[in-house]
Design a protein around this motif. Structure first.
Motif, short mmCIF file in Angstrom:
data_model
loop_
_atom_site.label_atom_id
_atom_site.label_comp_id
_atom_site.label_asym_id
_atom_site.label_seq_id
_atom_site.Cartn_x
_atom_site.Cartn_y
_atom_site.Cartn_z
N GLN A 1 41.38 40.43 45.33
CA GLN A 1 42.00 40.45 46.65
C GLN A 1 43.44 40.95 46.57
OE1 GLN A 1 40.56 40.03 49.64
NE2 GLN A 1 38.67 39.95 48.42
N ARG A 2 44.15 40.55 45.53
CA ARG A 2 45.54 41.00 45.38
C ARG A 2 45.62 42.48 45.04
NH1 ARG A 2 45.96 36.03 42.59
NH2 ARG A 2 46.00 37.08 40.54
N MET A 3 44.57 43.03 44.47
CA MET A 3 44.55 44.45 44.09
C MET A 3 44.31 45.37 45.28
SD MET A 3 42.32 44.07 40.57
CE MET A 3 42.00 45.83 40.40
N GLN A 4 43.73 44.84 46.37
CA GLN A 4 43.34 45.67 47.50
C GLN A 4 44.54 46.37 48.14
OE1 GLN A 4 39.90 46.09 48.05
NE2 GLN A 4 40.18 45.02 46.09
N GLY A 5 44.46 47.70 48.24
CA GLY A 5 45.55 48.48 48.82
C GLY A 5 46.79 48.53 47.96
N VAL A 6 46.69 48.01 46.74
CA VAL A 6 47.84 47.96 45.82
C VAL A 6 47.54 48.75 44.55
CG1 VAL A 6 49.41 46.44 44.53
CG2 VAL A 6 48.55 45.74 46.77
N SER A 7 46.61 48.24 43.75
CA SER A 7 46.19 48.98 42.55
C SER A 7 44.74 49.45 42.65
CB SER A 7 46.37 48.12 41.29
OG SER A 7 45.56 46.96 41.35
N TRP A 8 44.09 49.14 43.78
CA TRP A 8 42.76 49.67 44.08
C TRP A 8 42.73 50.06 45.55
CZ3 TRP A 8 38.48 49.20 47.21
CH2 TRP A 8 37.32 49.83 46.76
N HIS A 9 42.24 51.29 45.82
CA HIS A 9 42.25 51.81 47.18
C HIS A 9 40.86 52.32 47.55
CE1 HIS A 9 46.68 51.73 47.23
NE2 HIS A 9 46.57 52.11 45.96
N GLU A 10 40.35 51.83 48.63
CA GLU A 10 39.04 52.27 49.10
C GLU A 10 39.09 53.74 49.49
OE1 GLU A 10 35.56 50.83 52.26
OE2 GLU A 10 37.54 49.87 52.26
N HIS B 1 48.97 45.50 39.60
CA HIS B 1 49.20 44.95 40.95
C HIS B 1 50.38 43.98 40.96
CE1 HIS B 1 46.51 41.76 39.33
NE2 HIS B 1 47.24 40.96 40.09
N MET B 2 50.75 43.46 39.78
CA MET B 2 51.91 42.59 39.68
C MET B 2 53.21 43.36 39.92
SD MET B 2 50.60 39.60 38.97
CE MET B 2 51.96 38.64 38.32
N PHE B 3 53.11 44.70 39.90
CA PHE B 3 54.26 45.57 40.13
C PHE B 3 54.02 46.44 41.37
CE2 PHE B 3 54.02 44.39 35.74
CZ PHE B 3 55.31 44.00 35.44
N ALA C 1 44.83 33.83 16.51
CA ALA C 1 44.29 34.80 15.57
C ALA C 1 43.01 35.44 16.08
CB ALA C 1 44.04 34.14 14.22
N GLU C 2 42.42 34.86 17.13
CA GLU C 2 41.16 35.37 17.62
C GLU C 2 41.33 36.67 18.38
OE1 GLU C 2 39.50 32.30 20.00
OE2 GLU C 2 38.98 31.02 18.30
N ARG C 3 40.23 37.44 18.44
CA ARG C 3 40.18 38.66 19.24
C ARG C 3 40.27 38.28 20.71
NH1 ARG C 3 35.65 41.53 21.16
NH2 ARG C 3 35.75 43.80 21.00
N GLY C 4 40.74 39.21 21.53
CA GLY C 4 40.82 38.96 22.96
C GLY C 4 39.45 38.85 23.60
N THR C 5 39.44 38.56 24.90
CA THR C 5 38.18 38.36 25.62
C THR C 5 38.13 39.26 26.85
OG1 THR C 5 39.12 36.57 26.94
CG2 THR C 5 38.03 35.96 24.86
N GLN C 6 36.93 39.44 27.38
CA GLN C 6 36.74 40.20 28.61
C GLN C 6 35.94 39.39 29.61
OE1 GLN C 6 33.69 43.39 28.68
NE2 GLN C 6 33.72 43.26 26.44
N SER C 7 36.19 39.64 30.90
CA SER C 7 35.49 38.92 31.95
C SER C 7 35.46 39.79 33.20
CB SER C 7 36.19 37.60 32.26
OG SER C 7 37.49 37.84 32.79
N ASP C 8 34.69 39.36 34.20
CA ASP C 8 34.73 40.01 35.50
C ASP C 8 36.12 39.83 36.11
OD1 ASP C 8 32.03 40.64 35.28
OD2 ASP C 8 31.38 38.84 36.37
N VAL C 9 36.51 40.74 36.99
CA VAL C 9 37.77 40.57 37.71
C VAL C 9 37.60 39.42 38.70
CG1 VAL C 9 39.44 41.66 39.25
CG2 VAL C 9 38.28 43.03 37.49
N PRO C 10 38.42 38.36 38.60
CA PRO C 10 38.26 37.19 39.49
C PRO C 10 38.49 37.54 40.96
CG PRO C 10 39.69 36.70 37.61
CD PRO C 10 39.50 38.18 37.61
#
Length: 212
Positions: free
Chosen positions: A33-42, A102-104, A19-28
């Protein structure tokens, strides 16, 4: 405390957690690392890691079970996105899947075909060199199959063809988004635009802070 009392306490604690509201955090680190060149591009001009937030969001699954999903958004909209999805959760609005893109493989068509609800993806608008609003972490797509992208050239994803005409977009369709419903109302109350209002095409899944 007896075994029955312990089980009951655990059950109530679990219900309270859902029932609680969701949470936010830094990207682990591992996710970044998995996002590099996938869902984030320099070099594309997308937000830096420090300005992005990972949201963990309770939602109502299509199977009726309570689930936890994740999405990445710009830090500037993180709190209001959590407020919006808390409203949708409390209203009982169903979502089939919620995973970072990035999971896709960072591919919008794969995410849509999986009926995945997502937000940040460092990409351009199809057929252009212009960054998508998703590339800034200030747009999201919700249940893309039931709420497809519809143009004169076709419907995406392909499974969305069952829901791309007005006569098919009825309130009894699980996960559908319609004008004036709790989903549209929650976003518009905070100044977000809905692709279902667009005139030249319809992007029923799409909400953005800019309205584009």
């Amino acid at each position: 405390m007896g075994k029955t009392a312990i089980l009951m306490a655990a059950l109530f604690a679990g219900q309270a957690a859902w029932a609680e509201r969701g949470t936010q955090s830094d990207v682990p680190d591992a996710m970044w690392q998995r996002m590099q060149g996938v869902s984030w591009h320099e070099g594309m001009g997308c937000p830096a890691r420090a300005t992005l937030r990972l949201l963990t969001v309770p939602f109502n699954g299509f199977d009726g079970a309570q689930q936890l999903g994740q999405m990445i958004v710009a830090g500037e909209v993180a709190a209001e996105v959590l407020d919006i999805f808390d409203e949708l959760h409390q209203a009982g609005f169903p979502i089939e899947r919620m995973q970072p893109v990035h999971m896709f493989l960072g591919k919008d068509d794969l995410s849509m075909a999986a009926n995945n609800t997502s937000a940040f993806n460092c990409r351009v608008v199809g057929g252009t060199t212009r960054l998508s609003q998703h590339a800034f972490g200030t747009a999201m797509d919700i249940n893309p199959v039931q709420n497809p992208y519809v143009t004169s050239g076709g419907t995406s994803p392909a499974a969305g063809k069952a829901f791309d005409e007005a006569a098919e977009r009825t309130s009894d369709v699980q996960g559908i988004i319609r004008a004036g419903d709790p989903v549209v109302s929650a976003f518009k109350a905070r100044g977000w635009g809905w692709g279902g209002d667009w005139q030249s095409l319809k992007d029923y899944q799409h909400f953005s802070r800019s309205g584009h």
